[in-house]
Write a protein that holds these residues in place. Structure first.
Motif, PDB file in Angstrom:
ATOM      1  N   LYS A 173     -11.147  -4.787 -25.197  1.00  0.00           N
ATOM      2  CA  LYS A 173     -10.644  -6.103 -25.571  1.00  0.00           C
ATOM      3  C   LYS A 173     -11.479  -6.489 -26.777  1.00  0.00           C
ATOM      4  CE  LYS A 173      -7.869  -9.441 -24.153  1.00  0.00           C
ATOM      5  NZ  LYS A 173      -6.434  -9.180 -23.995  1.00  0.00           N
ATOM      6  N   ASN A 174     -10.841  -7.124 -27.744  1.00  0.00           N
ATOM      7  CA  ASN A 174     -11.548  -7.536 -28.953  1.00  0.00           C
ATOM      8  C   ASN A 174     -12.702  -8.470 -28.628  1.00  0.00           C
ATOM      9  OD1 ASN A 174     -10.414  -6.271 -31.096  1.00  0.00           O
ATOM     10  ND2 ASN A 174      -8.725  -7.695 -31.308  1.00  0.00           N
ATOM     11  N   SER A 175     -13.936  -7.993 -28.499  1.00  0.00           N
ATOM     12  CA  SER A 175     -15.039  -8.945 -28.251  1.00  0.00           C
ATOM     13  C   SER A 175     -15.226  -9.737 -29.541  1.00  0.00           C
ATOM     14  CB  SER A 175     -16.324  -8.180 -27.905  1.00  0.00           C
ATOM     15  OG  SER A 175     -16.723  -7.504 -29.093  1.00  0.00           O
ATOM     16  N   LYS A 176     -15.658 -10.996 -29.344  1.00  0.00           N
ATOM     17  CA  LYS A 176     -15.674 -12.016 -30.397  1.00  0.00           C
ATOM     18  C   LYS A 176     -16.085 -11.418 -31.737  1.00  0.00           C
ATOM     19  CE  LYS A 176     -14.926 -16.434 -31.164  1.00  0.00           C
ATOM     20  NZ  LYS A 176     -13.975 -15.889 -32.131  1.00  0.00           N
ATOM     21  N   SER A 177     -17.262 -10.758 -31.745  1.00  0.00           N
ATOM     22  CA  SER A 177     -17.860 -10.425 -33.049  1.00  0.00           C
ATOM     23  C   SER A 177     -17.030  -9.375 -33.770  1.00  0.00           C
ATOM     24  CB  SER A 177     -19.289  -9.884 -32.829  1.00  0.00           C
ATOM     25  OG  SER A 177     -19.123  -8.603 -32.182  1.00  0.00           O
ATOM     26  N   ASP A 178     -16.395  -8.422 -33.028  1.00  0.00           N
ATOM     27  CA  ASP A 178     -15.706  -7.389 -33.812  1.00  0.00           C
ATOM     28  C   ASP A 178     -14.195  -7.450 -33.583  1.00  0.00           C
ATOM     29  OD1 ASP A 178     -15.516  -6.535 -31.253  1.00  0.00           O
ATOM     30  OD2 ASP A 178     -17.008  -4.947 -31.463  1.00  0.00           O
ATOM     31  N   LYS A 179     -13.681  -8.699 -33.383  1.00  0.00           N
ATOM     32  CA  LYS A 179     -12.231  -8.876 -33.270  1.00  0.00           C
ATOM     33  C   LYS A 179     -11.569  -8.341 -34.547  1.00  0.00           C
ATOM     34  CE  LYS A 179     -10.592 -12.832 -30.555  1.00  0.00           C
ATOM     35  NZ  LYS A 179      -9.501 -12.055 -29.906  1.00  0.00           N
ATOM     36  N   MET A 180     -10.384  -7.823 -34.416  1.00  0.00           N
ATOM     37  CA  MET A 180      -9.682  -7.341 -35.608  1.00  0.00           C
ATOM     38  C   MET A 180      -8.458  -8.210 -35.873  1.00  0.00           C
ATOM     39  SD  MET A 180     -10.149  -3.280 -35.903  1.00  0.00           S
ATOM     40  CE  MET A 180      -9.759  -3.601 -37.648  1.00  0.00           C
ATOM     41  N   THR A 181      -8.054  -8.190 -37.113  1.00  0.00           N
ATOM     42  CA  THR A 181      -6.960  -9.042 -37.572  1.00  0.00           C
ATOM     43  C   THR A 181      -6.070  -8.255 -38.519  1.00  0.00           C
ATOM     44  OG1 THR A 181      -8.192 -11.125 -37.399  1.00  0.00           O
ATOM     45  CG2 THR A 181      -6.478 -11.038 -39.063  1.00  0.00           C
ATOM     46  N   GLN A 219     -15.308   0.557 -34.342  1.00  0.00           N
ATOM     47  CA  GLN A 219     -16.628   1.032 -34.801  1.00  0.00           C
ATOM     48  C   GLN A 219     -16.540   1.541 -36.230  1.00  0.00           C
ATOM     49  OE1 GLN A 219     -17.201   3.648 -31.533  1.00  0.00           O
ATOM     50  NE2 GLN A 219     -18.258   2.113 -30.252  1.00  0.00           N
ATOM     51  N   TYR A 220     -15.444   2.201 -36.538  1.00  0.00           N
ATOM     52  CA  TYR A 220     -15.198   2.701 -37.905  1.00  0.00           C
ATOM     53  C   TYR A 220     -15.130   1.507 -38.873  1.00  0.00           C
ATOM     54  CZ  TYR A 220     -12.130   4.459 -41.681  1.00  0.00           C
ATOM     55  OH  TYR A 220     -11.570   4.757 -42.888  1.00  0.00           O
ATOM     56  N   ALA A 221     -14.417   0.446 -38.434  1.00  0.00           N
ATOM     57  CA  ALA A 221     -14.244  -0.744 -39.288  1.00  0.00           C
ATOM     58  C   ALA A 221     -15.599  -1.363 -39.607  1.00  0.00           C
ATOM     59  CB  ALA A 221     -13.350  -1.763 -38.579  1.00  0.00           C
ATOM     60  N   LYS A 222     -16.462  -1.431 -38.602  1.00  0.00           N
ATOM     61  CA  LYS A 222     -17.760  -2.095 -38.825  1.00  0.00           C
ATOM     62  C   LYS A 222     -18.642  -1.278 -39.765  1.00  0.00           C
ATOM     63  CE  LYS A 222     -18.304  -3.107 -34.361  1.00  0.00           C
ATOM     64  NZ  LYS A 222     -19.052  -3.501 -33.167  1.00  0.00           N
ATOM     65  N   LYS A 223     -18.420   0.033 -39.822  1.00  0.00           N
ATOM     66  CA  LYS A 223     -19.195   0.858 -40.776  1.00  0.00           C
ATOM     67  C   LYS A 223     -18.685   0.658 -42.200  1.00  0.00           C
ATOM     68  CE  LYS A 223     -19.019   4.771 -38.329  1.00  0.00           C
ATOM     69  NZ  LYS A 223     -18.785   6.219 -38.219  1.00  0.00           N
ATOM     70  N   ILE A 224     -17.361   0.471 -42.328  1.00  0.00           N
ATOM     71  CA  ILE A 224     -16.700   0.442 -43.646  1.00  0.00           C
ATOM     72  C   ILE A 224     -16.906  -0.900 -44.350  1.00  0.00           C
ATOM     73  CG2 ILE A 224     -14.413   0.405 -44.750  1.00  0.00           C
ATOM     74  CD1 ILE A 224     -14.879   3.155 -43.946  1.00  0.00           C
ATOM     75  N   LEU A 225     -16.751  -2.006 -43.586  1.00  0.00           N
ATOM     76  CA  LEU A 225     -16.701  -3.318 -44.251  1.00  0.00           C
ATOM     77  C   LEU A 225     -18.094  -3.790 -44.621  1.00  0.00           C
ATOM     78  CD1 LEU A 225     -13.885  -5.182 -42.264  1.00  0.00           C
ATOM     79  CD2 LEU A 225     -13.734  -3.667 -44.242  1.00  0.00           C
ATOM     80  N   VAL A 278      -4.269 -10.072 -33.137  1.00  0.00           N
ATOM     81  CA  VAL A 278      -4.387  -8.735 -32.535  1.00  0.00           C
ATOM     82  C   VAL A 278      -5.197  -8.878 -31.247  1.00  0.00           C
ATOM     83  CG1 VAL A 278      -5.315  -6.417 -32.846  1.00  0.00           C
ATOM     84  CG2 VAL A 278      -4.250  -7.585 -34.779  1.00  0.00           C
ATOM     85  N   GLU A 279      -4.593  -8.535 -30.127  1.00  0.00           N
ATOM     86  CA  GLU A 279      -5.255  -8.704 -28.831  1.00  0.00           C
ATOM     87  C   GLU A 279      -6.382  -7.698 -28.628  1.00  0.00           C
ATOM     88  OE1 GLU A 279      -3.537 -11.971 -27.260  1.00  0.00           O
ATOM     89  OE2 GLU A 279      -4.846 -10.684 -26.068  1.00  0.00           O
ATOM     90  N   ALA A 280      -6.100  -6.441 -28.959  1.00  0.00           N
ATOM     91  CA  ALA A 280      -7.113  -5.399 -28.724  1.00  0.00           C
ATOM     92  C   ALA A 280      -6.869  -4.251 -29.689  1.00  0.00           C
ATOM     93  CB  ALA A 280      -6.992  -4.901 -27.280  1.00  0.00           C
ATOM     94  N   VAL A 281      -7.945  -3.532 -30.023  1.00  0.00           N
ATOM     95  CA  VAL A 281      -7.846  -2.335 -30.869  1.00  0.00           C
ATOM     96  C   VAL A 281      -8.718  -1.259 -30.233  1.00  0.00           C
ATOM     97  CG1 VAL A 281      -8.440  -1.371 -33.133  1.00  0.00           C
ATOM     98  CG2 VAL A 281      -7.434  -3.637 -33.000  1.00  0.00           C
ATOM     99  N   ASN A 282      -8.336  -0.012 -30.388  1.00  0.00           N
ATOM    100  CA  ASN A 282      -9.132   1.070 -29.775  1.00  0.00           C
ATOM    101  C   ASN A 282     -10.547   1.049 -30.341  1.00  0.00           C
ATOM    102  OD1 ASN A 282      -7.601   1.825 -32.131  1.00  0.00           O
ATOM    103  ND2 ASN A 282      -8.323   3.907 -31.887  1.00  0.00           N
ATOM    104  N   MET A 283     -11.496   1.282 -29.441  1.00  0.00           N
ATOM    105  CA  MET A 283     -12.943   1.197 -29.725  1.00  0.00           C
ATOM    106  C   MET A 283     -13.335   2.013 -30.950  1.00  0.00           C
ATOM    107  SD  MET A 283     -15.948   0.209 -28.737  1.00  0.00           S
ATOM    108  CE  MET A 283     -15.924  -0.218 -26.978  1.00  0.00           C
ATOM    109  N   GLU A 284     -12.767   3.239 -31.017  1.00  0.00           N
ATOM    110  CA  GLU A 284     -13.154   4.130 -32.123  1.00  0.00           C
ATOM    111  C   GLU A 284     -12.870   3.478 -33.466  1.00  0.00           C
ATOM    112  OE1 GLU A 284     -10.808   4.590 -29.929  1.00  0.00           O
ATOM    113  OE2 GLU A 284     -11.177   6.392 -28.706  1.00  0.00           O
ATOM    114  N   TYR A 285     -11.713   2.795 -33.567  1.00  0.00           N
ATOM    115  CA  TYR A 285     -11.337   2.204 -34.856  1.00  0.00           C
ATOM    116  C   TYR A 285     -12.215   0.997 -35.174  1.00  0.00           C
ATOM    117  CZ  TYR A 285      -8.460   1.223 -38.891  1.00  0.00           C
ATOM    118  OH  TYR A 285      -8.027   1.059 -40.191  1.00  0.00           O
TER     119      TYR A 285
END
Lengths: 113, 113, 113
Positions: free
Chosen positions: B3-11, B104-110, B95-102
């Motif tokens: 589930k999108n936890s607050k800090s790494d919610k995706m949009t 983590q990838y997003a947080k490395k990229i942005l 976006v309610e939820a995104v797969n964990m792998e993506y």
């Protein structure tokens, strides 16, 4: 129109694929297992992203898998497991409401294992 | 799936452009600045709307910008600022939820500036 | 960007049609009645679904109707009423926020009967 009551809330799972062939393979499997009601495959998508510091472009197709929210986690796991990408993007889009007729149809079609 | 936890919610930020050229220009800029992870450009869109009391049709492309929710406001502002329309439509889709792998990838990229 | 305040929240109603002709007919009617601001018709969509135990494929177009949330129920009812399918899929997608300029434009365009 009925507000999505808890038990029969509906969800759209959104995912990108390198081509229609792979998208249809996963969609057919999920449909035959009774886990999604329908898959809409949007062809002609171009994606831009960064890879090793360089801008990349690739042709993709976008797929909207329609299912009941109660099936959504299972569907998302299956999509990730089957996907050819190391890190696919599999997102659950929030659906506020769906017409009653379609919800009833969905509950007849989907089969929990 | 987490589930999108607050800090790494995706949009997903959804916006229409008159053509791919303009869409790619903005997408490339946001990607190189590290503000979005990916842009999916859906070609072959026809839009209908009213203008001065008359029905109008125009060819457009639809773009899905994928980012972390914490970057979303900044991305939306930049899109509006760069857009050629006087009044573009720039929407933040839930976006309610995104797969964990993506995620983590997003947080490395942005990269926050 | 303004968070969707209650009264002028925006909504995207997502629906599939067998072809552009039917999609444009409904879109034009809703536009002329002042019930939606714009309709984005995504051509080139292929849908997979099960019918009488067999996998089916059909060509469709996907339509995103943009409106204010206060008009959404009325728009969804009209779409279902006009649709050629016995059981169309008419979904209200959750929009978190839309740029202020577009919201103000929407409120000028739409007309409650």
């Amino acid at each position: 129109m009925s507000k999505n009551s808890k038990s029969d809330k509906m969800t759209i799972v959104y995912c990108l694929y390198p081509d229609s062939t792979e998208a249809k393979k996963t969609a057919s499997l999920l449909l035959k297992k009774g886990k999604v009601i329908c898959a809409n495959i949007v062809k002609d998508v171009e994606s831009l992203y960064m890879w090793q510091g360089k801008l990349q472009r690739s042709k993709e197709v976008a797929v909207y898998f329609k299912t009941l929210t109660s099936f959504s986690k299972e569907v998302q796991k299956e999509i990730v497991k089957l996907h050819s990408y190391d890190v696919p993007f599999v997102a659950e889009l929030k659906v506020e409401a769906v017409n009653m007729e379609y919800q009833q149809y969905a509950k007849k079609i989907l089969r929990s294992t």
